[in-house]
Design a protein around this motif. Sequence first.
Motif, PDB file in Angstrom:
ATOM      1  N   LYS A   1      -0.794 -14.538 -45.449  1.00 45.52           N
ATOM      2  CA  LYS A   1      -0.193 -13.001 -45.408  1.00 45.52           C
ATOM      3  C   LYS A   1       0.455 -12.926 -44.307  1.00 45.52           C
ATOM      4  CE  LYS A   1      -1.979  -8.166 -45.153  1.00 45.52           C
ATOM      5  NZ  LYS A   1      -3.033  -7.366 -45.044  1.00 45.52           N
ATOM      6  N   GLU A   2       0.111 -13.246 -43.293  1.00 46.80           N
ATOM      7  CA  GLU A   2       0.864 -12.995 -41.994  1.00 46.80           C
ATOM      8  C   GLU A   2       2.092 -13.810 -42.076  1.00 46.80           C
ATOM      9  OE1 GLU A   2       0.480 -11.324 -39.233  1.00 46.80           O
ATOM     10  OE2 GLU A   2      -1.240 -10.239 -40.213  1.00 46.80           O
ATOM     11  N   VAL A   3       2.370 -15.087 -42.761  1.00 52.72           N
ATOM     12  CA  VAL A   3       3.503 -15.677 -42.934  1.00 52.72           C
ATOM     13  C   VAL A   3       4.472 -14.972 -43.724  1.00 52.72           C
ATOM     14  CG1 VAL A   3       4.548 -17.845 -43.816  1.00 52.72           C
ATOM     15  CG2 VAL A   3       2.347 -17.934 -42.409  1.00 52.72           C
ATOM     16  N   LEU A   4       4.063 -14.509 -44.935  1.00 48.91           N
ATOM     17  CA  LEU A   4       4.771 -13.769 -45.610  1.00 48.91           C
ATOM     18  C   LEU A   4       5.166 -12.295 -45.119  1.00 48.91           C
ATOM     19  CD1 LEU A   4       2.777 -13.949 -49.039  1.00 48.91           C
ATOM     20  CD2 LEU A   4       5.043 -14.943 -48.603  1.00 48.91           C
ATOM     21  N   GLN A   5       4.597 -11.670 -44.529  1.00 50.70           N
ATOM     22  CA  GLN A   5       5.010 -10.479 -43.914  1.00 50.70           C
ATOM     23  C   GLN A   5       6.038 -10.694 -42.708  1.00 50.70           C
ATOM     24  OE1 GLN A   5       1.450  -8.467 -42.704  1.00 50.70           O
ATOM     25  NE2 GLN A   5       1.259  -7.500 -44.489  1.00 50.70           N
ATOM     26  N   ASP A   6       5.946 -11.855 -41.998  1.00 49.67           N
ATOM     27  CA  ASP A   6       6.629 -12.265 -40.778  1.00 49.67           C
ATOM     28  C   ASP A   6       8.028 -12.534 -41.462  1.00 49.67           C
ATOM     29  OD1 ASP A   6       7.094 -12.476 -37.917  1.00 49.67           O
ATOM     30  OD2 ASP A   6       7.469 -14.539 -38.398  1.00 49.67           O
ATOM     31  N   THR A   7       8.099 -13.206 -42.741  1.00 50.08           N
ATOM     32  CA  THR A   7       9.088 -13.506 -43.260  1.00 50.08           C
ATOM     33  C   THR A   7      10.054 -12.647 -43.731  1.00 50.08           C
ATOM     34  OG1 THR A   7       8.016 -15.814 -44.017  1.00 50.08           O
ATOM     35  CG2 THR A   7      10.309 -15.166 -44.962  1.00 50.08           C
ATOM     36  N   ILE A   8       9.210 -11.386 -44.247  1.00 55.55           N
ATOM     37  CA  ILE A   8       9.949 -10.239 -44.960  1.00 55.55           C
ATOM     38  C   ILE A   8      10.540  -9.426 -43.911  1.00 55.55           C
ATOM     39  CG2 ILE A   8       9.367  -7.871 -45.737  1.00 55.55           C
ATOM     40  CD1 ILE A   8       7.176  -9.132 -47.543  1.00 55.55           C
ATOM     41  N   ARG A   9       9.780  -9.498 -42.425  1.00 52.22           N
ATOM     42  CA  ARG A   9      10.409  -8.639 -41.475  1.00 52.22           C
ATOM     43  C   ARG A   9      11.687  -9.307 -40.802  1.00 52.22           C
ATOM     44  NH1 ARG A   9       4.852  -8.029 -40.015  1.00 52.22           N
ATOM     45  NH2 ARG A   9       4.730 -10.073 -38.883  1.00 52.22           N
TER      46      ARG A   9
ATOM     47  N   THR B   1     -16.259 -22.379 -47.431  1.00 59.78           N
ATOM     48  CA  THR B   1     -16.879 -21.046 -47.242  1.00 59.78           C
ATOM     49  C   THR B   1     -16.224 -19.948 -47.415  1.00 59.78           C
ATOM     50  OG1 THR B   1     -16.105 -21.151 -44.586  1.00 59.78           O
ATOM     51  CG2 THR B   1     -18.252 -22.313 -45.415  1.00 59.78           C
ATOM     52  N   LYS B   2     -16.792 -18.400 -47.324  1.00 60.72           N
ATOM     53  CA  LYS B   2     -16.054 -17.464 -47.558  1.00 60.72           C
ATOM     54  C   LYS B   2     -15.180 -17.105 -46.257  1.00 60.72           C
ATOM     55  CE  LYS B   2     -18.367 -13.684 -47.291  1.00 60.72           C
ATOM     56  NZ  LYS B   2     -19.380 -12.338 -47.432  1.00 60.72           N
ATOM     57  N   ASP B   3     -15.623 -17.314 -45.154  1.00 63.39           N
ATOM     58  CA  ASP B   3     -14.768 -17.138 -44.009  1.00 63.39           C
ATOM     59  C   ASP B   3     -13.420 -18.061 -43.985  1.00 63.39           C
ATOM     60  OD1 ASP B   3     -16.608 -15.411 -42.965  1.00 63.39           O
ATOM     61  OD2 ASP B   3     -17.713 -16.827 -41.909  1.00 63.39           O
ATOM     62  N   GLU B   4     -13.519 -19.178 -44.476  1.00 60.91           N
ATOM     63  CA  GLU B   4     -12.198 -20.056 -44.599  1.00 60.91           C
ATOM     64  C   GLU B   4     -11.212 -19.695 -45.519  1.00 60.91           C
ATOM     65  OE1 GLU B   4     -13.992 -23.908 -45.452  1.00 60.91           O
ATOM     66  OE2 GLU B   4     -14.150 -24.768 -43.474  1.00 60.91           O
ATOM     67  N   ILE B   5     -11.761 -18.950 -46.563  1.00 57.12           N
ATOM     68  CA  ILE B   5     -11.064 -18.648 -47.564  1.00 57.12           C
ATOM     69  C   ILE B   5     -10.245 -17.202 -46.945  1.00 57.12           C
ATOM     70  CG2 ILE B   5     -10.729 -17.147 -49.774  1.00 57.12           C
ATOM     71  CD1 ILE B   5     -13.215 -19.370 -50.662  1.00 57.12           C
ATOM     72  N   PHE B   6     -10.966 -16.477 -46.310  1.00 63.13           N
ATOM     73  CA  PHE B   6     -10.377 -15.104 -45.750  1.00 63.13           C
ATOM     74  C   PHE B   6      -9.454 -15.647 -44.656  1.00 63.13           C
ATOM     75  CE2 PHE B   6     -14.339 -12.310 -46.914  1.00 63.13           C
ATOM     76  CZ  PHE B   6     -13.666 -12.177 -48.062  1.00 63.13           C
ATOM     77  N   ASP B   7      -9.827 -16.600 -43.957  1.00 64.06           N
ATOM     78  CA  ASP B   7      -8.866 -16.903 -42.731  1.00 64.06           C
ATOM     79  C   ASP B   7      -7.389 -17.387 -43.288  1.00 64.06           C
ATOM     80  OD1 ASP B   7     -10.640 -16.038 -40.925  1.00 64.06           O
ATOM     81  OD2 ASP B   7     -11.489 -18.192 -40.525  1.00 64.06           O
ATOM     82  N   ALA B   8      -7.673 -18.333 -44.464  1.00 64.73           N
ATOM     83  CA  ALA B   8      -6.694 -18.974 -45.096  1.00 64.73           C
ATOM     84  C   ALA B   8      -5.548 -17.855 -45.984  1.00 64.73           C
ATOM     85  CB  ALA B   8      -6.988 -19.916 -46.210  1.00 64.73           C
ATOM     86  N   ALA B   9      -6.346 -16.865 -46.440  1.00 62.01           N
ATOM     87  CA  ALA B   9      -5.521 -15.762 -46.944  1.00 62.01           C
ATOM     88  C   ALA B   9      -4.694 -14.837 -46.073  1.00 62.01           C
ATOM     89  CB  ALA B   9      -6.460 -14.859 -47.745  1.00 62.01           C
ATOM     90  N   HIS B  10      -5.573 -14.478 -44.839  1.00 69.35           N
ATOM     91  CA  HIS B  10      -4.894 -14.034 -43.568  1.00 69.35           C
ATOM     92  C   HIS B  10      -3.705 -14.568 -43.034  1.00 69.35           C
ATOM     93  CE1 HIS B  10      -4.661 -10.968 -40.595  1.00 69.35           C
ATOM     94  NE2 HIS B  10      -4.830 -11.983 -39.435  1.00 69.35           N
TER      95      HIS B  10
ATOM     96  N   ALA C   1      -1.426 -25.758 -41.176  1.00 70.69           N
ATOM     97  CA  ALA C   1      -2.231 -26.823 -41.416  1.00 70.69           C
ATOM     98  C   ALA C   1      -2.302 -27.343 -42.933  1.00 70.69           C
ATOM     99  CB  ALA C   1      -3.757 -26.362 -41.217  1.00 70.69           C
ATOM    100  N   CYS C   2      -2.444 -28.662 -42.794  1.00 69.78           N
ATOM    101  CA  CYS C   2      -2.370 -29.243 -44.235  1.00 69.78           C
ATOM    102  C   CYS C   2      -3.324 -28.705 -45.322  1.00 69.78           C
ATOM    103  CB  CYS C   2      -2.447 -30.829 -44.066  1.00 69.78           C
ATOM    104  SG  CYS C   2      -1.495 -31.737 -43.069  1.00 69.78           S
ATOM    105  N   ALA C   3      -3.070 -28.499 -46.544  1.00 69.69           N
ATOM    106  CA  ALA C   3      -3.830 -28.093 -47.404  1.00 69.69           C
ATOM    107  C   ALA C   3      -5.138 -29.095 -47.355  1.00 69.69           C
ATOM    108  CB  ALA C   3      -3.118 -28.270 -48.919  1.00 69.69           C
ATOM    109  N   ARG C   4      -6.217 -28.243 -47.364  1.00 61.72           N
ATOM    110  CA  ARG C   4      -7.550 -29.065 -47.536  1.00 61.72           C
ATOM    111  C   ARG C   4      -8.496 -28.079 -48.222  1.00 61.72           C
ATOM    112  NH1 ARG C   4     -10.815 -26.155 -43.854  1.00 61.72           N
ATOM    113  NH2 ARG C   4      -9.952 -24.640 -42.500  1.00 61.72           N
ATOM    114  N   PRO C   5      -9.418 -28.448 -48.944  1.00 57.46           N
ATOM    115  CA  PRO C   5     -10.568 -27.693 -49.496  1.00 57.46           C
ATOM    116  C   PRO C   5     -11.324 -26.481 -48.614  1.00 57.46           C
ATOM    117  CG  PRO C   5     -11.006 -30.113 -49.922  1.00 57.46           C
ATOM    118  CD  PRO C   5      -9.807 -29.943 -48.773  1.00 57.46           C
TER     119      PRO C   5
END
Length: 220
Positions: free
Chosen positions: A50-58, A38-47, A31-35
């Motif tokens: 993380k999934e994109v990085l790990q899948d690229t590594i795999r 909330t804490k949930d939005e930050i956790f969802d974006a970080a998750h 999704a396009c970058a956006r502000p």
Amino acid sequence: MSTSDKPSYNFRMADWQDFTKNLEIRLTDLACARPLYTKDEIFDAAHTLKEVLQDTIRTRIKLQKPLPDKKRWWTGELEDAKRQKNRLGSMHHKLRTFDQHPCHQQFKEAKSAFAKLVIETKQKHWNDWLSEASTKDLWTANKYLRNPTGDGGQPRIPTLEATDPYTDEKVEIATNEEKARMFATTFFPRKPEHSNVPADFDYPAPVPDAQSPGNKSSDK
């Protein structure tokens, strides 16, 4: 299987240009970058990141099983430099009769650059390892520094014990000079002042040389 025997990702031999290009494509699909408010939005974006990085590594980093004799400091950059050096080395050998061909100077420069890169890579790997070393690893590093490079065997002669010929007391031989002197006198004793062989001893005739032309048995 122990933890050290499990396959791991070989980051040192990774093609980072391909990895970065693939990661950029995956990040573009997000999704396009956006502000994030909330804490949930930050956790969802970080998750998601993380999934994109790990899948690229795999998908882009190869797995490897550690080998006991593997050069853990070896990198993809060294592999490319070695391949280039070997290619120029083959050309240098094929055109060895043409002294003025530029491949000879190119091979000399590539060989020098590869040797320099090996030293720099080893030094960087050593520094990185020390910066992340545990207490146990520091003792191992101290052992490496105190002992010269070898095959893992005892590199030095331990302290020796000898008997003093004058006092019959046990003494320790610790310095290299004392050890060398002790080995020299033990393995190469002095010539006796008087020989036990009679002066007019009648020696038997020498055995003929097997390769001598006069030896008939050698002509058969």
